[in-house]
Structures are given as structure tokens and as C-alpha cells.
Write a protein that holds these residues in place. Structure first.
Motif, PDB file in Angstrom:
ATOM      1  N   TYR A   2       0.742  -1.261  -0.018  1.00 47.03           N
ATOM      2  CA  TYR A   2      -0.171  -0.131  -0.030  1.00 47.03           C
ATOM      3  C   TYR A   2       0.907   1.280  -0.115  1.00 47.03           C
ATOM      4  O   TYR A   2       1.951   1.232   0.428  1.00 47.03           O
ATOM      5  N   ARG A  25     -11.974  -0.715   6.836  1.00 42.38           N
ATOM      6  CA  ARG A  25     -11.729  -1.516   5.862  1.00 42.38           C
ATOM      7  C   ARG A  25     -12.924  -1.218   4.702  1.00 42.38           C
ATOM      8  O   ARG A  25     -12.502  -1.026   3.522  1.00 42.38           O
ATOM      9  N   PRO A  38      -6.984  -4.178   3.251  1.00 46.64           N
ATOM     10  CA  PRO A  38      -6.325  -4.955   4.338  1.00 46.64           C
ATOM     11  C   PRO A  38      -7.445  -5.728   5.336  1.00 46.64           C
ATOM     12  O   PRO A  38      -8.228  -5.069   5.532  1.00 46.64           O
ATOM     13  N   ASP A  39      -7.012  -6.665   6.088  1.00 51.84           N
ATOM     14  CA  ASP A  39      -7.844  -7.369   6.839  1.00 51.84           C
ATOM     15  C   ASP A  39      -7.430  -6.585   8.235  1.00 51.84           C
ATOM     16  O   ASP A  39      -6.739  -5.644   8.608  1.00 51.84           O
ATOM     17  N   THR A  42      -4.124  -6.723  10.147  1.00 46.71           N
ATOM     18  CA  THR A  42      -3.235  -5.568   9.632  1.00 46.71           C
ATOM     19  C   THR A  42      -3.457  -4.309   9.931  1.00 46.71           C
ATOM     20  O   THR A  42      -2.462  -3.404  10.257  1.00 46.71           O
TER      21      THR A  42
END
Length: 218
Positions: A2, A25, A38-39, A42
Motif C-alpha cells: 500500500y 476496511r 487489508p484485514d 493488519t
């Protein structure tokens, strides 16, 4: 990966939403038009990192390769001092004395100190009189063979190996650490306690005898 802009957006949005990674998110995918962001794990790690360091940059930037925390000037000086006191120390003993791994100690010896293990030559200390006696014996045997027709097939050839009990080290394990070859050669005492393996062979009879015994009068 990113971009910095995206990472900053994640941190700020997560802060505005009072640490809600799921909502962060969802908004991230809409703003940047990406199918999957991203989860939650993260996002939490990124936010914790920003709180800890005040930055979203990669920690590894400017720090390429593994960190060398063992090869320090202090450890190099300690290894050098031990080697100067006793160049015949093994790598294991040096490492044990300093508290380092054997591989780290060997790296310091070879790469930092530019030292290499040299083999120390050893020979039996034979006096001049013994050398003369052997020379005279060889000439006498040659005379007997030439003049009297001695059958060399009846000669018994013997072989022996001595295992010293006084701490004498095998030459394969005997090393001298230094920046250059010292060309050392030491004589070992001829009358030290030892265990001897002895073999005798005869060409004509094709017979072999083997003995193993201890003696200290050689």
C-alpha cells in the motif's frame, strides 16, 4: 503493498471510527476503489505501529540485510585477546570463554581478524646417535642381501600406531590461529605413556598377526 497515502488513510480513519477495523476496511475499499482491503489484523498492527513510532514507513527501509549484533568491536577485541594469549585454543573454547556461538566466533576470526587455522607439524625427536645407528643398520642389511643371497620374502614388515596418554593431540585437530602460517614444528617426547596397535606381515607366508598392548618404555 500500500502507498503512504493509503496507510495514512487507514490510520486516520481507524482513529476517527474509534478503532473499528471492519468499518475502516469498508470505507477504504470504497474510497480507493479496490475489491479487497487489508484485514482487521493488519489494520490493528498498522495503528499500533503508528502509536509506537509515529510513522507508517517500513521499519526495514535503510536497514537492508540482517542486523549484526554479535560482530561488535568489543567481541572482536575479546577474541583477539584470547588468541594472542593462546593461539592454540580451539574455536569451541574461545566461544565458550566469551559466551558466543561457535559460528559467530569463527566469523570474527576469519572475517574480522583475518586469522586462519594452520596445522602444526610434529615429528619424533630422534637424537643424532639414533640416526647414525639406523643408517649403519640399513647399509649392513643391503650388504647381507647382495653378498649372501638373503631372501627378502622372509622379512616380516611391521606397522604400529601409538595413542598417547599424556594429552598429545592428533595433528588433524591441532591448529594455530594467526594471520599467517607460523611454520611451527614441535618434537614430542619419545618415552611417553601410550597404547600401541602393532601389526606384522610377511610377503612369503602371507600371514598377519595383530596385537594391541599398552607400554610406556618406547
Amino acid at each position: 503493498m500500500y502507498s503512504i497515502e493509503q496507510l495514512l488513510f487507514l490510520v486516520l480513519e481507524n482513529h476517527i471510527l474509534e478503532c473499528s477495523p471492519t468499518s475502516t476496511r469498508r470505507i477504504f475499499t470504497k474510497i480507493f476503489n479496490v475489491p479487497k482491503g487489508p484485514d482487521a489484523k493488519t489494520i490493528r498492527k498498522l495503528f499500533a505501529k503508528f502509536e509506537r513510532t509515529g510513522s507508517v514507513d517500513d521499519n526495514r527501509v535503510g536497514n537492508v540485510g540482517p542486523r549484526q549484533i554479535v560482530v561488535t568491536p568489543e567481541n572482536v577485541a575479546k577474541v583477539s585477546e584470547i588468541v594472542q594469549q593462546n593461539p592454540r585454543n580451539t574455536v569451541r573454547r574461545i566461544a565458550s570463554g566469551i559466551g558466543l556461538k561457535r559460528s559467530s566466533t569463527q566469523k570474527i576470526l576469519r572475517k574480522s581478524l583475518r586469522m586462519f587455522p594452520y596445522k602444526i607439524q610434529s615429528h619424533q625427536a630422534i637424537p643424532i646417535n639414533a640416526v647414525r645407528q639406523r643408517f649403519d643398520f640399513a647399509n649392513e642389511i643391503l650388504t647381507i642381501i647382495d653378498n649372501e643371497g638373503f631372501d627378502v620374502g622372509c622379512i616380516w614388515f611391521t606397522y604400529e600406531a601409538h595413542f598417547h596418554l599424556n594429552g598429545f593431540m592428533n595433528k588433524q585437530n591441532w591448529r594455530f590461529w594467526g594471520p599467517e602460517n607460523p611454520h611451527l614444528c614441535e618434537g614430542r617426547p619419545p618415552h611417553s605413556p601410550k597404547v600401541t596397535a602393532w601389526v606384522a606381515e610377511c610377503m612369503q607366508q602371507r600371514h598377519c598377526r595383530r596385537f594391541l598392548y599398552a607400554r610406556n618404555d618406547l
